[in-house]
Design a protein around this motif. Structure first.
Motif, PDB file in Angstrom:
ATOM      1  N   ALA A  72       0.831  -1.210   0.000  1.00 48.30           N
ATOM      2  CA  ALA A  72       0.000   0.000   0.000  1.00 48.30           C
ATOM      3  C   ALA A  72       0.863   1.257   0.000  1.00 48.30           C
ATOM      4  O   ALA A  72       0.586   2.219  -0.727  1.00 48.30           O
ATOM      5  N   ALA A  73       1.927   1.245   0.810  1.00 48.80           N
ATOM      6  CA  ALA A  73       2.828   2.400   0.864  1.00 48.80           C
ATOM      7  C   ALA A  73       3.540   2.595  -0.477  1.00 48.80           C
ATOM      8  O   ALA A  73       3.688   3.729  -0.952  1.00 48.80           O
ATOM      9  N   MET A  74       3.957   1.515  -1.089  1.00 54.13           N
ATOM     10  CA  MET A  74       4.628   1.593  -2.389  1.00 54.13           C
ATOM     11  C   MET A  74       3.672   2.120  -3.461  1.00 54.13           C
ATOM     12  O   MET A  74       4.060   2.953  -4.294  1.00 54.13           O
ATOM     13  N   ARG A  75       2.437   1.666  -3.447  1.00 56.80           N
ATOM     14  CA  ARG A  75       1.450   2.163  -4.414  1.00 56.80           C
ATOM     15  C   ARG A  75       1.207   3.663  -4.202  1.00 56.80           C
ATOM     16  O   ARG A  75       1.098   4.428  -5.160  1.00 56.80           O
ATOM     17  N   PHE A  76       1.107   4.070  -2.941  1.00 60.45           N
ATOM     18  CA  PHE A  76       0.908   5.482  -2.613  1.00 60.45           C
ATOM     19  C   PHE A  76       2.024   6.324  -3.225  1.00 60.45           C
ATOM     20  O   PHE A  76       1.778   7.332  -3.893  1.00 60.45           O
ATOM     21  N   TYR A  77       3.257   5.917  -2.986  1.00 56.18           N
ATOM     22  CA  TYR A  77       4.387   6.693  -3.500  1.00 56.18           C
ATOM     23  C   TYR A  77       4.483   6.635  -5.022  1.00 56.18           C
ATOM     24  O   TYR A  77       4.847   7.626  -5.663  1.00 56.18           O
TER      25      TYR A  77
END
Length: 193
Positions: free
Chosen positions: A28-33
């Motif tokens: 989720a964090a990677m997708r956000f960034y």
């Protein structure tokens, strides 16, 4: 490699629900960034999802993640994902060169600390968690002692994001999947989440 194929690898090799939750949080964090930086969200998300797939079968620094790389290659995982996974562990000696590699390193350890802080709150939720709450717990070295604060700070700096802005970004990203990772607690998502 699509997300369903990546998730099938995860569920084949990982039985610990908390480890799966961690990998989903990093995804989720990677997708956000990736969204924020105009990068390939699918590529970055799959990298986050797969990064610890071999931890249960290779639970030592001598093996993880390097012993998992041949498994990923045999499954047709693209080399840029394999390389990013290898680079997320300092002991492999694989330098972090690309933005995606730096993002993975920055998003990995911080998700564990954020999870720990959320779980000790009365709400047991990400929905009311702030970077200020994480900062308060950050100073308590005995709290979540396994979370390497020096590595977290160094990773954010290497990625080029101020630490507390990074924490806020990762909280925002994890809120998107709070129910899936057991961190909705007793709250409902707000319209801002």
């Amino acid at each position: 490699m699509n997300r369903d194929e990546a998730f099938a690898i995860v569920t084949e090799y990982v039985k610990n629900e908390n480890l799966i939750h961690h990998m989903l949080a990093v995804e989720a964090a990677m997708r956000f960034y990736a969204e924020k930086l105009g990068q390939d969200t699918e590529l970055w998300g799959i990298t986050g999802l797969l990064h610890d797939f071999d931890w249960e079968i290779h639970p030592t620094l001598e093996e993880h993640p390097q012993a998992g790389a041949p498994i990923l290659r045999a499954r047709g995982v693209p080399e840029d994902i394999v390389r990013a996974i290898l680079s997320h562990a300092d002991h492999t000696g694989v330098p972090r060169v690309t933005l995606m590699e730096k993002a993975l390193y920055a998003c990995d350890e911080i998700t564990g600390l954020i999870t720990a802080v959320a779980l000790v709150r009365p709400s047991r939720s990400l929905y009311d968690l702030t970077a200020a709450s994480v900062k308060k717990k950050w100073k308590e070295r005995s709290f979540a002692a396994g979370a390497n604060r020096e590595e977290i700070a160094r990773a954010a700096e290497e990625f080029g994001v101020e630490l507390w802005e990074h924490v806020e970004n990762v909280i925002t990203a994890m809120r998107r999947i709070a129910p899936e990772i057991g961190l909705a607690g007793n709250l409902q998502p707000s319209s801002q989440g």
